[in-house]
Design an enzyme around this catalytic site. Structure first.
Site, PDB file in Angstrom:
ATOM      1  N   ASP A 187      39.001  40.854  31.441  1.00 39.83           N
ATOM      2  CA  ASP A 187      38.667  41.866  32.429  1.00 39.83           C
ATOM      3  C   ASP A 187      37.462  42.659  31.932  1.00 39.83           C
ATOM      4  O   ASP A 187      37.488  43.247  30.857  1.00 39.83           O
ATOM      5  CB  ASP A 187      39.890  42.773  32.603  1.00 39.83           C
ATOM      6  CG  ASP A 187      39.676  43.825  33.676  1.00 39.83           C
ATOM      7  OD1 ASP A 187      38.504  44.104  33.982  1.00 39.83           O
ATOM      8  OD2 ASP A 187      40.670  44.363  34.188  1.00 39.83           O
ATOM      9  N   THR A 232      33.529  44.588  37.770  1.00 36.14           N
ATOM     10  CA  THR A 232      32.825  45.165  36.627  1.00 36.14           C
ATOM     11  C   THR A 232      31.856  44.171  35.999  1.00 36.14           C
ATOM     12  O   THR A 232      30.703  44.498  35.734  1.00 36.14           O
ATOM     13  CB  THR A 232      33.823  45.594  35.537  1.00 36.14           C
ATOM     14  OG1 THR A 232      35.085  45.738  36.137  1.00 36.14           O
ATOM     15  CG2 THR A 232      33.398  46.859  34.916  1.00 36.14           C
ATOM     16  N   THR A 233      32.363  42.963  35.735  1.00 36.52           N
ATOM     17  CA  THR A 233      31.511  41.970  35.103  1.00 36.52           C
ATOM     18  C   THR A 233      30.308  41.669  35.981  1.00 36.52           C
ATOM     19  O   THR A 233      29.176  41.604  35.499  1.00 36.52           O
ATOM     20  CB  THR A 233      32.304  40.677  34.841  1.00 36.52           C
ATOM     21  OG1 THR A 233      33.563  41.029  34.289  1.00 36.52           O
ATOM     22  CG2 THR A 233      31.572  39.771  33.902  1.00 36.52           C
ATOM     23  N   ASP A 262      44.825  46.096  38.957  1.00 31.38           N
ATOM     24  CA  ASP A 262      43.656  45.640  39.715  1.00 31.38           C
ATOM     25  C   ASP A 262      44.072  44.825  40.925  1.00 31.38           C
ATOM     26  O   ASP A 262      43.458  44.918  41.987  1.00 31.38           O
ATOM     27  CB  ASP A 262      42.728  44.829  38.811  1.00 31.38           C
ATOM     28  CG  ASP A 262      42.070  45.716  37.768  1.00 31.38           C
ATOM     29  OD1 ASP A 262      42.094  46.946  37.959  1.00 31.38           O
ATOM     30  OD2 ASP A 262      41.555  45.187  36.781  1.00 31.38           O
TER      31      ASP A 262
END
Lengths: 512, 530
Positions: B58, B91-92, B392
């Site tokens: 994550d 996010t990535t 998430d």
């Protein structure tokens, strides 16, 4: 017998230094052969691991920054299970393993810890000299800020307060508090140690608010640790911290990391490892008042007696070690005593025993060393104190005779304080192996006698006044970082005013 | 220069040098995160100096764990964790796109284009991309199938595929259970409970509540059926109050008397509960459970145990609300005039002990509007990993419900956006069209990295995708199993609308800001390294 349990919370690196010493000293004092006078169940808890091994660990939650643990795994070692193999497709990013110092290695291999370790030089963080093993719940790290890293300073009060506002941190932490308290059958209250001059003060005050909301009937005894400095940022943090304690704690006792002069120990004032040990000894001795098996008091008694009329601040003092000479009786020792019984460990404060309320704890001296029997007493019979029949009575009598208008509560515990490694060996040559002065010494000191006191009186007002004067000099508007993190300038003004109000509570003519 | 006059120790990096610092930082952080994108991305195992383990892919967790020292990199990291705080995903992608935008801009700036012109292009491209995003979003009905698709897509990027499927089911069922018509979903009503036990795929949904404590009396029943649940916030323990303390002023007898009176007061409370229990349960097959937010001391527990009542103390504050939703009834603040209607109901309440930890299951509720996801795993780091993923997953589902729309996943959006931006670029006059081109190229980093992580050649794949996309009106994505183009709609791969929207917005803004920096100053700290 049932214990009245206390939960201890430690916020910040220096607090953890003090805490580490404190737990070490307690564990070193465990008696496995005969029943102890001290009720260790008050601060420790019994548990069971998943492998059905019984554990005895501190009832403690501590907070520190990421990277401050060095060799200490967050979950502790007691409850760990053999680790599984890593899943496939995994990229391993390992920090170089931290090298354990000699002392920690010896704990691991169960070697007898009789060597002399150079801990003065080897201790980088508190976990380096930690002997006690913790419950997996105990250690909490703040992920957002790195220990000892100037890129992520954790230096101002609101940073800590904001951290508490993040759901995840406060939720986890308050859940852990609840878990501990749920286990207790007659929970008596909280001990809080915190670093008061950096952002940990902010977390602490937020946590205090939480405790007030959820455990409103439980007393909170706070020990804000103060690094005396003139750095305005430190002082502003300190002011906000004191203000928070004044509002939300039941009683608080500021302690200084700069030790006073003692006769029989020579600590290095710049070494946290040394200074924190003095404070730990103070706390361990002082808290015996409500930690003995025979104790009548609980935390709420102490707090409510001291914190009358808004006097939420008290001061602490210690005499380390209590200098009873070999071949000498307690009565001789008091007879030749000069000056105060103990030295103040509260910053900016000289304790004057007149017109004050105090709680004094004497530990380590056996009743048989009170005085000589009449047939051998000789000179002792001429001392007025000779008619006292126990230590408690004699010490109370001494205090009455040497001070004016003072109300004291004296507690006596016959068990000495165990100061073997990892307690620093900062005793001077004259301290004997079992704590007697001039008692002859080979190897390190193992046990000592101590005396500690908790005091309140006019001198507390003087301390608050000193602080207020320092604060008045600060142009707080200049420190914009506080504003940008959410502390308004008005808040400082109000906070200073409240500290002055607190000071007024200590005026002598206030109480009729 | 002003700053060096004020503080001669201040370090300064200017113009081209400043840009180089920023770009290299962005590239650096991109390199680290690259291999973790998508369902085929690898995991990272982080081992601390003391041997603490964390396994994750994550992006948000990684960014939190990695000790980012570089100021620019930490700026990017903060932007993408903000992304996570808002939407729970992406996010990535944020890190990758920012890095790529800067890379593309670097090429143009190297050829002499002013950064301002590039950012103008970025800005136009961003507006256009948002339009494209709106045009390809698919309005959905809120049903189990659709939500499962989006949950699965999001979860597969965070945990192993088998586990992702389990968690997707659990999360969707949890949200559907607590969702009431036309009201926003309160995700707090899904309790996450960890249990170090069995394996991660044993994670289940409990339609009721799991509490992390149990009764503290040896004689209390461990399992009850047909239970009335009394939730309350009333102290049932004797506490010294400040009034009866004061060791200087009172004799022992006086104190003893006080204690007695106080004790009696508490006993009265307990007796009220017992009376209610007798009235409702005696002679029936029903049983009685007390769940208290305040404490219950051993003497009170003893009284309750004698009556066969199960009593739990120090319940979580939030569980008071959850219990009322799960079992019905209301949380009481006093024991006067208690009514049957104030009590909740559960079919079964039982205790489970693991080492020193006790768990109490409150199950078979009538219409549970609060549920618990019971996370299981063999060790702490697995539990943490699942917990992060579940959080998430829930957010992704909630996003889909709020947006009432989804975006085709598997890189389809990026490929489509690239195609349309290139067309749009030709309609724009002036140098800023170069910026639009760069922006379009930068978006392609997502399908490229997806392909690389699955073991395919990035260029090959992109060419194939673009070809297919040109001949096809529908958005085309990448099948990570075969490396061939697919229609993500058929494969059930969907992303959240809001996540993509956030990515587009925040990436463009951050990248433009970094490009426009022409001077980096650092005063009073150690050195500045590029």
């Amino acid at each position: 017998m049932s214990a009245h349990e206390i939960l201890t919370l430690q916020f910040g690196h220096y607090s953890n230094y003090v805490g580490a010493h404190w737990w070490n000293v307690q564990e070193a004092g465990f008696r496995y052969d005969s029943p102890s006078e001290i009720n260790h169940d008050v601060l420790f808890r019994e548990g069971v691991t998943l492998k059905n091994e019984v554990t005895f660990t501190p009832r403690l939650l501590l907070v520190d920054l990421k990277g401050s643990l060095k060799t200490l795994p967050q979950e502790g070692e007691l409850y760990s299970l053999p680790s599984q193999s890593a899943p496939d497709q995994v990229e391993i990013i390992a920090q170089p393993p931290e090298e354990k110092n000699e002392f920690q290695k010896d704990i691991e291999t169960n070697a007898t810890l009789t060597k002399i370790y150079d801990l003065e030089r080897q201790v980088r963080v508190w976990s380096d000299f930690l002997y006690t093993r913790f419950h997996p719940r105990t250690v909490n790290t703040v992920q957002e800020y790195q220990h000892d890293n100037e890129n992520t300073p954790f230096d101002i009060f609101p940073l800590g307060a904001n951290l508490w506002k993040k759901d995840q941190f406060s939720e986890d932490f308050s859940d852990k508090i609840r878990n501990y308290i749920e286990e207790c059958n007659s929970f008596q209250g909280f001990h809080i140690l915190c670093d008061s001059t950096d952002a940990f003060a902010g977390i602490t005050v937020s946590c205090l608010e939480h405790l007030n909301d959820d455990y409103d009937t439980k007393p909170v005894l706070g020990f804000p640790l103060v690094q005396p400095s003139t750095n305005p940022i430190h002082l502003l943090n300190l002011a906000l911290c004191f203000d928070g304690f004044a509002e939300h704690s039941s009683l608080f006792v500021p302690l200084t990391s700069k030790p006073p002069q003692f006769n029989y120990i020579a600590p290095n004032p710049d070494l946290k490892y040394h200074t924190s040990a003095i404070l730990a000894a103070t706390l361990d001795t002082l808290s015996l008042n409500y930690r003995l098996k025979s104790a009548k008091n609980t935390l709420i008694d102490v707090c409510s007696d001291f914190a009358t009329n808004g006097r939420k601040v008290a001061t602490a003092s210690v005499c380390l070690p209590f200098p009873l000479k070999t071949n000498e009786d307690f009565i001789d020792c008091l007879n030749t005593w000069e000056g105060h019984l103990s030295q103040s460990v509260t910053p900016w404060c000289d304790i004057n025993p007149d017109n004050s309320l105090q709680l004094v704890v004497l530990r380590g001296i056996p009743e048989r060393r009170l005085k000589k029997p009449p047939n051998l007493a000789e000179k002792q019979r001429n001392y007025p104190a000779y008619r006292c029949n126990d230590l408690k009575e004699m010490l109370s009598y001494f205090i009455v005779c040497t001070s004016y208008g003072t109300k004291s509560e004296v507690t006596v515990c016959g068990e000495q304080m165990a100061v073997k490694t990892p307690f620093p060996g900062f005793f001077t040559e004259r301290v004997g192996n079992t704590g007697d002065i001039d008692g002859g010494r080979s190897g390190p000191v193992e046990k000592i006698n101590t005396l500690a006191g908790l005091h309140t009186g006019k001198f507390v007002g003087t301390m608050l006044e000193t602080l207020s004067q320092e604060l008045e000099k600060i142009k707080y508007k200049k420190y914009h970082q506080f504003v940008s993190e959410g502390v308004e300038n008005d808040q400082f003004r109000e906070c200073f005013d409240r500290l002055l109000d607190l000071k007024d509570c200590y005026e002598d003519n206030y109480l009729i | 220069m002003a700053i060096s006059l004020l503080n001669p120790k201040a370090e300064v990096a200017r113009a081209a040098q400043a840009l180089a610092v920023n770009i290299s930082a962005a590239k650096g952080i991109q390199d680290v995160m690259k291999s973790n994108l998508g369902p085929k991305g690898t995991m990272k195992m982080l081992v601390s100096g003391a041997g603490d383990i964390k396994i994750t892919k994550d992006g948000n967790v990684l960014l939190h764990e990695m000790q980012i020292q570089h100021p620019t990199a930490s700026l990017i990291a903060r932007a993408s964790t903000a992304q996570d705080d808002m939407t729970g995903d992406g996010t990535t992608s944020t890190v990758l796109v920012i890095g790529e935008l800067l890379k593309q801009a670097d090429i143009l700036i190297g050829e002499g284009l002013h950064p301002r012109v590039v950012t103008e292009g970025f800005d136009k491209a961003r507006a256009k991309t948002l339009e494209i995003l709106d045009s390809i979003k698919i309005a959905i009905e809120i049903n189990r199938e659709n939500l499962l698709d989006v949950a699965r897509t999001s979860l597969r990027t965070k945990v192993h595929q088998i586990l992702a499927n389990v968690l997707a089911d659990v999360c969707v069922d949890a949200v559907l259970a607590i969702k009431s018509k036309d009201k926003p979903v309160d995700l707090h009503m899904v309790e996450l409970m960890e249990m170090q036990h069995k394996t991660e795929t044993d994670t289940t949904l409990i339609k009721g509540l799991v509490l992390d404590h149990g009764s503290r009396h040896p004689d209390m029943p461990k399992r009850l059926k047909n239970c009335y649940i009394l939730t309350c916030n009333v102290s049932m323990e004797y506490e010294k109050s400040e009034v009866n303390s004061g060791f200087f002023y009172k004799t022992a007898e006086e104190r003893e008397k006080m204690v007695q009176a106080e004790r009696e007061f508490i006993e009265q409370r307990v007796k009220k509960v017992i009376a209610l229990k007798k009235k409702l349960c005696d002679g029936t097959d029903k049983s009685f459970v007390v769940i208290n937010q305040k404490g219950i001391d051993p003497m009170s527990l003893d009284l309750l145990a004698k009556e066969g009542i199960m009593a739990l103390r120090r319940a979580k504050r939030r569980n008071m609300e959850r219990l009322a939703l799960a079992c019905g009834g209301i949380a009481l603040n006093h024991f006067d005039d208690m009514q049957e209607s104030q009590l909740g109901y559960a079919g079964v309440v039982y205790e489970h002990v693991l080492g020193e930890n006790k768990y109490t299951f409150v199950e078979e509720c009538k219409i549970p509007q609060s549920v618990t996801i019971l996370i299981k795993g063999p060790n702490k780091h697995t539990l943490t990993q699942i917990k992060d993923a579940v959080r998430d997953g829930l957010r992704a589902i909630n996003n889909a419900i709020e947006d009432k729309a989804l975006i085709p996943g598997a890189g389809a959006f990026e490929v489509t956006a690239h195609k349309e931006l290139m067309a749009y670029k030709d309609t724009v006059k002036g140098k800023s069209r170069l910026g639009i081109g760069a922006y379009a190229e930068a978006l392609l980093v997502i399908p490229k990295v997806l392909a690389t992580n699955s073991g395919f050649d990035a260029q090959d794949t992109i060419v194939k995708l673009q070809e297919e996309s040109r001949n096809n009106k529908e958005p085309i994505g990448l099948d990570l199993a075969s490396g061939q183009p697919i229609n993500p709609k058929d494969a059930g791969i969907f992303d959240n609308y809001i996540v993509k929207k956030q990515i587009i917005n925040s990436c463009s803004v951050i990248a433009s800001n970094l490009l426009l920096v022409d001077e980096i100053m650092r005063a009073g700290m150690s050195s500045l390294k590029g």
